[in-house]
Every structure is written in structure tokens, then in C-alpha cells.
Motif scaffolding. Structure first.
Motif, PDB file in Angstrom:
ATOM      1  N   GLU A   1       0.818  -1.243  -0.005  1.00 23.33           N
ATOM      2  CA  GLU A   1       0.073  -0.151   0.044  1.00 23.33           C
ATOM      3  C   GLU A   1       0.735   1.340   0.026  1.00 23.33           C
ATOM      4  O   GLU A   1       0.514   2.109  -0.711  1.00 23.33           O
ATOM      5  CB  GLU A   1      -0.988  -0.104   1.328  1.00 23.33           C
ATOM      6  N   LYS A   2       1.774   1.110   1.089  1.00 20.85           N
ATOM      7  CA  LYS A   2       2.648   2.500   1.123  1.00 20.85           C
ATOM      8  C   LYS A   2       3.962   2.326   0.478  1.00 20.85           C
ATOM      9  O   LYS A   2       4.785   3.555   0.384  1.00 20.85           O
ATOM     10  CB  LYS A   2       2.797   2.734   2.497  1.00 20.85           C
ATOM     11  N   GLY A   3       4.395   1.277   0.042  1.00 24.69           N
ATOM     12  CA  GLY A   3       5.857   1.064  -0.231  1.00 24.69           C
ATOM     13  C   GLY A   3       6.637   0.937   0.950  1.00 24.69           C
ATOM     14  O   GLY A   3       6.470   1.360   1.968  1.00 24.69           O
ATOM     15  N   TYR A   4       7.875  -0.021   0.666  1.00 25.62           N
ATOM     16  CA  TYR A   4       8.863  -0.556   1.697  1.00 25.62           C
ATOM     17  C   TYR A   4       9.144   0.845   2.681  1.00 25.62           C
ATOM     18  O   TYR A   4       9.270   0.748   3.676  1.00 25.62           O
ATOM     19  CB  TYR A   4       9.831  -1.183   1.070  1.00 25.62           C
ATOM     20  N   GLU A   5       9.763   1.829   1.890  1.00 22.17           N
ATOM     21  CA  GLU A   5      10.467   2.812   2.385  1.00 22.17           C
ATOM     22  C   GLU A   5       9.432   3.663   3.307  1.00 22.17           C
ATOM     23  O   GLU A   5       9.987   4.121   4.456  1.00 22.17           O
ATOM     24  CB  GLU A   5      11.018   3.927   1.335  1.00 22.17           C
ATOM     25  N   LYS A   6       8.233   3.694   3.142  1.00 23.21           N
ATOM     26  CA  LYS A   6       7.657   4.594   3.811  1.00 23.21           C
ATOM     27  C   LYS A   6       6.780   4.076   4.882  1.00 23.21           C
ATOM     28  O   LYS A   6       5.889   4.441   5.624  1.00 23.21           O
ATOM     29  CB  LYS A   6       6.186   5.359   2.690  1.00 23.21           C
ATOM     30  N   THR A   7       6.780   2.891   4.912  1.00 18.97           N
ATOM     31  CA  THR A   7       6.454   1.859   6.048  1.00 18.97           C
ATOM     32  C   THR A   7       7.317   1.796   7.242  1.00 18.97           C
ATOM     33  O   THR A   7       8.349   1.403   6.923  1.00 18.97           O
ATOM     34  CB  THR A   7       5.898   0.303   5.530  1.00 18.97           C
ATOM     35  N   SER A   8       6.757   2.072   8.418  1.00 21.39           N
ATOM     36  CA  SER A   8       7.663   2.093   9.557  1.00 21.39           C
ATOM     37  C   SER A   8       7.092   0.587  10.498  1.00 21.39           C
ATOM     38  O   SER A   8       6.346   0.182  10.226  1.00 21.39           O
ATOM     39  CB  SER A   8       7.523   3.191  10.395  1.00 21.39           C
ATOM     40  N   ILE A   9       7.868   0.602  11.146  1.00 16.05           N
ATOM     41  CA  ILE A   9       7.904  -0.808  12.094  1.00 16.05           C
ATOM     42  C   ILE A   9       6.531  -0.390  13.042  1.00 16.05           C
ATOM     43  O   ILE A   9       5.757  -1.212  13.170  1.00 16.05           O
ATOM     44  CB  ILE A   9       9.199  -1.002  13.147  1.00 16.05           C
ATOM     45  N   GLN A  10       6.599   0.928  13.235  1.00 14.15           N
ATOM     46  CA  GLN A  10       5.417   1.244  14.054  1.00 14.15           C
ATOM     47  C   GLN A  10       4.323   1.184  13.515  1.00 14.15           C
ATOM     48  O   GLN A  10       3.127   0.590  14.084  1.00 14.15           O
ATOM     49  CB  GLN A  10       5.521   2.749  14.701  1.00 14.15           C
TER      50      GLN A  10
END
Lengths: 220, 220
Positions: free
Chosen positions: B24-33
Motif C-alpha cells: 500500500e505505502k511502499g517499503y520505504e514509507k512503512t515503519s515498524i510502528q
């Protein structure tokens, strides 16, 4: 003192020495000190011209590209060849020029560095195809390169010629290299780009064999 | 507490959530949180399974590769298809599997990172060709893939399929992509590897169009 009065000559001597030492020892194993010793030059004398070893390599590659671009410009203007002959002349210049092959060979180790590798791949996918495309489009016009895939052919010549054919990326002995080049020849012929004739195939095999990692080349 | 009694289930939930959020957001823009919020999970609960976001991505890619390897093993044993049909089935699985395409799309930005890009290129030049080669060699045996270039074809399918056909590396609109795939089809046919039929060409155009950077895909 006399030397400082000819800064361009000093720069040229540094580049010549670096080119030769890089070719002999490889880029990684050549130090700035090696170049200074070779030229009997002071550190300040070198750093006045180049701020790092990387800057020297960049200049050597830029110079190579300037030579290639000049060759392209010169070829484009010639009236005594059709575009296919011009394309072959370009390809011969890549596989049968000792200076060019030396420069490529000196960077084989460096190509394992991700940043350097990625920068090369980007060059091969963007700028280099344009270089081939201008000639291929002339060949579509004059009928010597009867392809409906000019852009694709330009991209593939740049990518496959610099990456897939290279034994450092795809290990191969001499016979495997020849087989690979014949495969590329068949594929390019099929899309109307008969760039590789028997003469160019031989030259490409010879040139690319010279780019094999040493241990392989010796056993051939 | 009940959750901790099923560590494999927690791991599965983390991977499913990460796969969906990355897509949905791309790997880079996804945080562990983001993943913790999605699962209502504690930081310790996640780090017990994965020491970093990169480790989650590695696991997703390993899982994908395990699925692909399993498909290959399964196909190799089938008696109701010739090798060419098996090769086409493999290629369809790469361009017509929503989960696979989502995972690839979520990593498009990441492919700009030199270390990640270089690791992918290495995989495409070494391990992936072996995957194709086993089937192509069966096709040489059963006559359905009449090529004298099995190794070359395996290398080119892996390299050109994952790199040259990808609009993130070689920008193209839908029509240009189709033209490129037809160019590859012609070249592979010429070396005796008729992997792409009209059905696969359509599926490949559709699958690869879905991997275009958004701004281009919208304008198509």
C-alpha cells in the motif's frame, strides 16, 4: 618550476601515468603515492589538479567518453559508409581498442562496488543507448538496418554488450564467450540489426577474452 | 499470553501485515510502528521475531522464492505438459500473480538503493538463470524448446525479464512496453525458445504495466 608553467602538461602526465598504473595493477591496488613516485611529483603538485584518486578515474572515463562521442560525430558526417558500417565501426572501437580495454580491465574489481556498479548500469541504460540510437535511426532511413525496434536495439546493445557479454559478470571461457556472442548475433539479426558479421564476432571474442579475470584467461 | 503460545502464528501475522502495508505505502514509507499499530502488537513482540524491517523484507522475498522453487519442482514432475508449457507456466506465475506483483511494486523505490539493486542484479545473474535452465534443458530433450542456446536463454530471461522489461529501469508507456515484449519474443523465437505466445504477451503487458511508477500508469 618549469613544470608549473605548463599545468595542462602536468595534468596530462598524471592521467597517462594513472592510466598505465591502473591497467598494470588495477585501480584498487594503485595508490596516489604510486603515481607520485612514477612521475617524481610532489603531493601538492598532484592535488592541485585532482582532489582524489577517484577524480583521476572520473577524468579518464570522461576523456574516454569524449573520444567515443567525437568518433560518433565524425562517423555521422561520413558519406562513404552506410549506417550499418558506421555501427560496426563503433562496435569495433569498443572491442578492439587497447587503451579502452586497459581502462575497462583496470576497473573490473571496482565494478564489484555497489555504488560504482549502479552508476555504470545507469549510464548503460540511459546515456549509452542514445549514442547507438542516432546511428540505428540513420540505418532505418538508409535501409541498412531494417529494424522496427531501433530504441530496443540501442538499449540491448548497451546493456548486453557492457553487462551480459562481460566475463566478470557472467563467467565464461573463450568458447562460451563465442557462443554467447553468436547468440546475440542471431537475436539482433532477427530484429533487423545485423551489426555482428564474422569479422566483428572474432574481434569481440578476442577483446572480451582480454577482459577475463586472470586466473580464467590463463587456463584458456 | 495466548498469542505467545503460537509464535509461528505471530510471525505469519507480522509477515501478512508487512506485505500488505509495503504494497500500500511502499517499503520505504512503512515503519515498524505502522506494523505494530496494524497488529496491536508490542515492539518486543515483533523484535522477538524480526530484528529489523529489512529482516521482514528478506523473509518475504525468501518466502516468495520458496513458492517459486516449489512451483518449479512441482512442474518438473508433471507428465501432462511438455517443457515449453512448463516454461510458460513459470513465466505466467511471474507476471500474473497479484501477491508477487504487490511485493515487487513495494520494492520499486528500494531498487534505487545501490546495495539493494546490486544484490538483486547478482541474484538475477546467478541463481535465477539456474531456475529457468532446468526447464529449458528439459525442452531441448523433449523437443519443445529447440535451442542450441539453453544457458544463454536462461540468463536472458532472468536479466531481461527482471531488468530490461521493468518500466522503473527503462521508462515506457503501455504501448512501448508491448513493443519491447514483442522485440524480446522475436529474439527468443530466433534462438529456438518460443516462450512468449500471444496469451503470455498480453499477460506480461498487463503485469508490467501494473509496475509502472504511478504518475505514468495514471496517464495511460
Amino acid at each position: 618550476m618549469a613544470r608549473n608553467m605548463h599545468p595542462e602538461e602536468t595534468e596530462r602526465r598524471i592521467l597517462d601515468s594513472a592510466r598505465r598504473l591502473f591497467a598494470e595493477k588495477g585501480y584498487e591496488k594503485t595508490s596516489i603515492q604510486d603515481i607520485l613516485n612514477d612521475l617524481n611529483l610532489s603531493k601538492g603538485g598532484l592535488y592541485h589538479h585532482f582532489k582524489s584518486k577517484e577524480a583521476i578515474l572520473d577524468q579518464l572515463n570522461d576523456d574516454e567518453w569524449a573520444v567515443a562521442s567525437h568518433l560518433l560525430d565524425e562517423l555521422i558526417g561520413r558519406k562513404d559508409m552506410n549506417a550499418l558500417e558506421k555501427l560496426r565501426t563503433l562496435l569495433v572501437s569498443a572491442v578492439d581498442a587497447p587503451d579502452h580495454l586497459d581502462l575497462v580491465r583496470s576497473q573490473l574489481e571496482l565494478l564489484k562496488d555497489p555504488a560504482f556498479f549502479t552508476a555504470n548500469m545507469r549510464f548503460w541504460s540511459t546515456k549509452l543507448p542514445e549514442y547507438f540510437l542516432s546511428i540505428i535511426e540513420m540505418g532505418v532511413q538508409d535501409g541498412s538496418i531494417p529494424t522496427t525496434y531501433p530504441k530496443e536495439a540501442a538499449q540491448l546493445l548497451a546493456l548486453l554488450g557492457n553487462y551480459w557479454l562481460m566475463p566478470c559478470f557472467y563467467p565464461a571461457d573463450r568458447d562460451e564467450l563465442e557462443h554467447r556472442i553468436r547468440c546475440l548475433t542471431t537475436m539482433l539479426n532477427a530484429i533487423g540489426v545485423p551489426a555482428f558479421d564474422e569479422a566483428l564476432i572474432s574481434q569481440a571474442v578476442k577483446g572480451l577474452t582480454a577482459l577475463m579475470p586472470e586466473e580464467v584467461a590463463k587456463s584458456v
